[in-house]
Design a protein around this motif. Structure first.
Motif, PDB file in Angstrom:
ATOM      1  N   TYR A 106       0.847  -1.190   0.000  1.00 42.88           N
ATOM      2  CA  TYR A 106       0.000   0.000   0.000  1.00 42.88           C
ATOM      3  C   TYR A 106       0.882   1.240   0.000  1.00 42.88           C
ATOM      4  CZ  TYR A 106       0.871   0.362   5.083  1.00 42.88           C
ATOM      5  OH  TYR A 106       1.445   0.462   6.320  1.00 42.88           O
ATOM      6  N   VAL A 107       0.246   2.390  -0.207  1.00 40.82           N
ATOM      7  CA  VAL A 107       0.953   3.669  -0.145  1.00 40.82           C
ATOM      8  C   VAL A 107       0.228   4.549   0.868  1.00 40.82           C
ATOM      9  CG1 VAL A 107      -0.278   4.558  -2.168  1.00 40.82           C
ATOM     10  CG2 VAL A 107       1.855   5.632  -1.486  1.00 40.82           C
ATOM     11  N   SER A 108       1.003   5.293   1.645  1.00 42.39           N
ATOM     12  CA  SER A 108       0.436   6.179   2.663  1.00 42.39           C
ATOM     13  C   SER A 108       0.811   7.625   2.356  1.00 42.39           C
ATOM     14  CB  SER A 108       0.956   5.785   4.043  1.00 42.39           C
ATOM     15  OG  SER A 108       2.363   5.961   4.116  1.00 42.39           O
ATOM     16  N   LEU A 109       0.085   8.541   2.971  1.00 41.04           N
ATOM     17  CA  LEU A 109       0.395   9.956   2.869  1.00 41.04           C
ATOM     18  C   LEU A 109      -0.298  10.686   4.010  1.00 41.04           C
ATOM     19  CD1 LEU A 109      -2.341  11.568   1.698  1.00 41.04           C
ATOM     20  CD2 LEU A 109      -1.587  10.527  -0.435  1.00 41.04           C
ATOM     21  N   HIS A 110       0.122  11.902   4.247  1.00 41.66           N
ATOM     22  CA  HIS A 110      -0.533  12.782   5.213  1.00 41.66           C
ATOM     23  C   HIS A 110      -1.034  14.005   4.468  1.00 41.66           C
ATOM     24  CE1 HIS A 110       2.110  10.476   7.975  1.00 41.66           C
ATOM     25  NE2 HIS A 110       1.034  10.529   8.733  1.00 41.66           N
ATOM     26  N   VAL A 111      -2.204  14.482   4.864  1.00 43.74           N
ATOM     27  CA  VAL A 111      -2.750  15.691   4.257  1.00 43.74           C
ATOM     28  C   VAL A 111      -3.412  16.522   5.355  1.00 43.74           C
ATOM     29  CG1 VAL A 111      -4.959  14.605   3.601  1.00 43.74           C
ATOM     30  CG2 VAL A 111      -4.151  16.617   2.349  1.00 43.74           C
ATOM     31  N   ARG A 112      -3.225  17.834   5.261  1.00 42.99           N
ATOM     32  CA  ARG A 112      -3.862  18.735   6.228  1.00 42.99           C
ATOM     33  C   ARG A 112      -5.376  18.552   6.187  1.00 42.99           C
ATOM     34  NH1 ARG A 112      -1.318  23.268   8.235  1.00 42.99           N
ATOM     35  NH2 ARG A 112       0.913  23.314   7.776  1.00 42.99           N
ATOM     36  N   LYS A 113      -5.999  18.561   7.356  1.00 37.34           N
ATOM     37  CA  LYS A 113      -7.458  18.437   7.413  1.00 37.34           C
ATOM     38  C   LYS A 113      -8.141  19.576   6.660  1.00 37.34           C
ATOM     39  CE  LYS A 113      -9.696  16.755  10.990  1.00 37.34           C
ATOM     40  NZ  LYS A 113     -10.189  16.558  12.383  1.00 37.34           N
ATOM     41  N   SER A 114      -7.500  20.745   6.624  1.00 30.41           N
ATOM     42  CA  SER A 114      -8.097  21.916   5.959  1.00 30.41           C
ATOM     43  C   SER A 114      -7.887  21.938   4.442  1.00 30.41           C
ATOM     44  CB  SER A 114      -7.508  23.200   6.554  1.00 30.41           C
ATOM     45  OG  SER A 114      -6.119  23.272   6.275  1.00 30.41           O
ATOM     46  N   ASN A 115      -7.045  21.063   3.914  1.00 27.52           N
ATOM     47  CA  ASN A 115      -6.733  21.089   2.478  1.00 27.52           C
ATOM     48  C   ASN A 115      -7.764  20.270   1.699  1.00 27.52           C
ATOM     49  OD1 ASN A 115      -5.614  21.071  -0.077  1.00 27.52           O
ATOM     50  ND2 ASN A 115      -3.519  20.736   0.648  1.00 27.52           N
ATOM     51  N   ARG A 116      -8.906  20.890   1.455  1.00 31.51           N
ATOM     52  CA  ARG A 116     -10.010  20.178   0.814  1.00 31.51           C
ATOM     53  C   ARG A 116      -9.678  19.750  -0.612  1.00 31.51           C
ATOM     54  NH1 ARG A 116     -12.161  17.845   4.560  1.00 31.51           N
ATOM     55  NH2 ARG A 116     -13.773  17.185   3.106  1.00 31.51           N
ATOM     56  N   GLU A 142      -1.704  22.036  13.108  1.00 27.58           N
ATOM     57  CA  GLU A 142      -2.879  21.473  12.422  1.00 27.58           C
ATOM     58  C   GLU A 142      -2.814  19.940  12.390  1.00 27.58           C
ATOM     59  OE1 GLU A 142      -5.455  21.647   8.262  1.00 27.58           O
ATOM     60  OE2 GLU A 142      -3.906  23.163   8.606  1.00 27.58           O
ATOM     61  N   ASP A 143      -3.988  19.319  12.489  1.00 25.63           N
ATOM     62  CA  ASP A 143      -4.096  17.861  12.389  1.00 25.63           C
ATOM     63  C   ASP A 143      -3.940  17.410  10.943  1.00 25.63           C
ATOM     64  OD1 ASP A 143      -4.731  18.051  15.055  1.00 25.63           O
ATOM     65  OD2 ASP A 143      -6.835  17.489  14.820  1.00 25.63           O
ATOM     66  N   ALA A 144      -3.551  16.141  10.783  1.00 24.10           N
ATOM     67  CA  ALA A 144      -3.413  15.543   9.450  1.00 24.10           C
ATOM     68  C   ALA A 144      -4.268  14.292   9.360  1.00 24.10           C
ATOM     69  CB  ALA A 144      -1.962  15.169   9.180  1.00 24.10           C
ATOM     70  N   TYR A 145      -4.819  14.068   8.183  1.00 22.45           N
ATOM     71  CA  TYR A 145      -5.386  12.758   7.874  1.00 22.45           C
ATOM     72  C   TYR A 145      -4.220  11.867   7.461  1.00 22.45           C
ATOM     73  CZ  TYR A 145     -10.110  14.747   7.625  1.00 22.45           C
ATOM     74  OH  TYR A 145     -11.309  15.361   7.906  1.00 22.45           O
ATOM     75  N   ASP A 146      -4.117  10.702   8.076  1.00 22.50           N
ATOM     76  CA  ASP A 146      -3.176   9.667   7.659  1.00 22.50           C
ATOM     77  C   ASP A 146      -3.987   8.800   6.702  1.00 22.50           C
ATOM     78  OD1 ASP A 146      -1.570   7.444   7.356  1.00 22.50           O
ATOM     79  OD2 ASP A 146      -1.474   6.949   9.485  1.00 22.50           O
ATOM     80  N   MET A 147      -3.628   8.839   5.421  1.00 27.43           N
ATOM     81  CA  MET A 147      -4.420   8.162   4.396  1.00 27.43           C
ATOM     82  C   MET A 147      -3.640   7.010   3.773  1.00 27.43           C
ATOM     83  SD  MET A 147      -6.409  11.356   2.701  1.00 27.43           S
ATOM     84  CE  MET A 147      -7.842  10.325   2.416  1.00 27.43           C
TER      85      MET A 147
END
Length: 190
Positions: A106-116, A142-147
């Motif tokens: 799999y591949v993971s990434l982080h993205v800012r919760k505010s970066n719609r 800021e929090d991140a989504y771990d996707m």
């Protein structure tokens, strides 16, 4: 016309400039060097017809895990070149290399919760799912989504596929990958 191609050492300054122009998360040059020296197969750039770098993806294989997976460190496309599908093409190139060269599960990434905009790209276009939320992940708090996105590599026998043979002494992420062949612009995906 913009082409997507594998990044070279000569692209690193332009990749860093693109990062500084587009994103609040910035990296020292040694971090770009670490990526290209360790995983040259996973870095891609979007280059316009004037030879200018207008986007990039910086990616790596995670080594602190017993699961073989890739990670997108950074993705950026200049504002002038957005909405052309370049981010999708850059991400697809890196993901395909993770799967084909390293048999990533799999591949993971982080993205800012505010970066719609980025969140929608990852979920709607690229098929990522939220795995977790990391509180105060970014320097500004800021929090991140771990996707994560599952790759087909999970189902493929890791030792031989598509004519590539891997040696797994230290786990898949330290596989002796074939040296990257540099492509000319004429042979690049468009």
């Amino acid at each position: 016309m913009v082409c997507i191609r594998k990044a070279t050492m000569d692209d690193l300054l332009a990749m860093q400039a693109c990062n500084l122009f587009c994103l609040p998360e910035n990296y020292q040059m040694k971090y770009y060097l670490y990526h290209i020296l360790s995983w040259p197969q996973l870095l891609y750039v979007a280059e316009d017809y004037n030879g200018r770098i207008v986007g990039y993806v910086l990616a790596k294989m995670e080594e602190e895990s017993n699961e073989c997976h890739g990670h997108i460190t950074s993705l950026a496309v200049l504002r002038t070149h957005r909405k052309l599908g370049l981010a999708t093409k850059l991400m697809s190139a890196a993901q395909n290399a993770m799967e084909q060269v390293f048999a990533a599960e799999y591949v993971s990434l982080h993205v800012r919760k505010s970066n719609r905009a980025a969140f929608n790209l990852y979920t709607e276009t690229l098929g990522y799912k939220i795995h977790d939320i990391e509180a105060k992940y970014y320097a500004d708090g800021e929090d991140a989504y771990d996707m994560r996105k599952e790759l087909k590599g999970k189902k493929v026998h890791a030792h031989s596929h598509h004519g590539h043979h891997h040696h797994h002494e230290g786990g898949c992420c330290s596989a002796e990958a074939k040296p990257a062949k540099t492509k000319s612009k004429a042979g690049s995906a468009k």
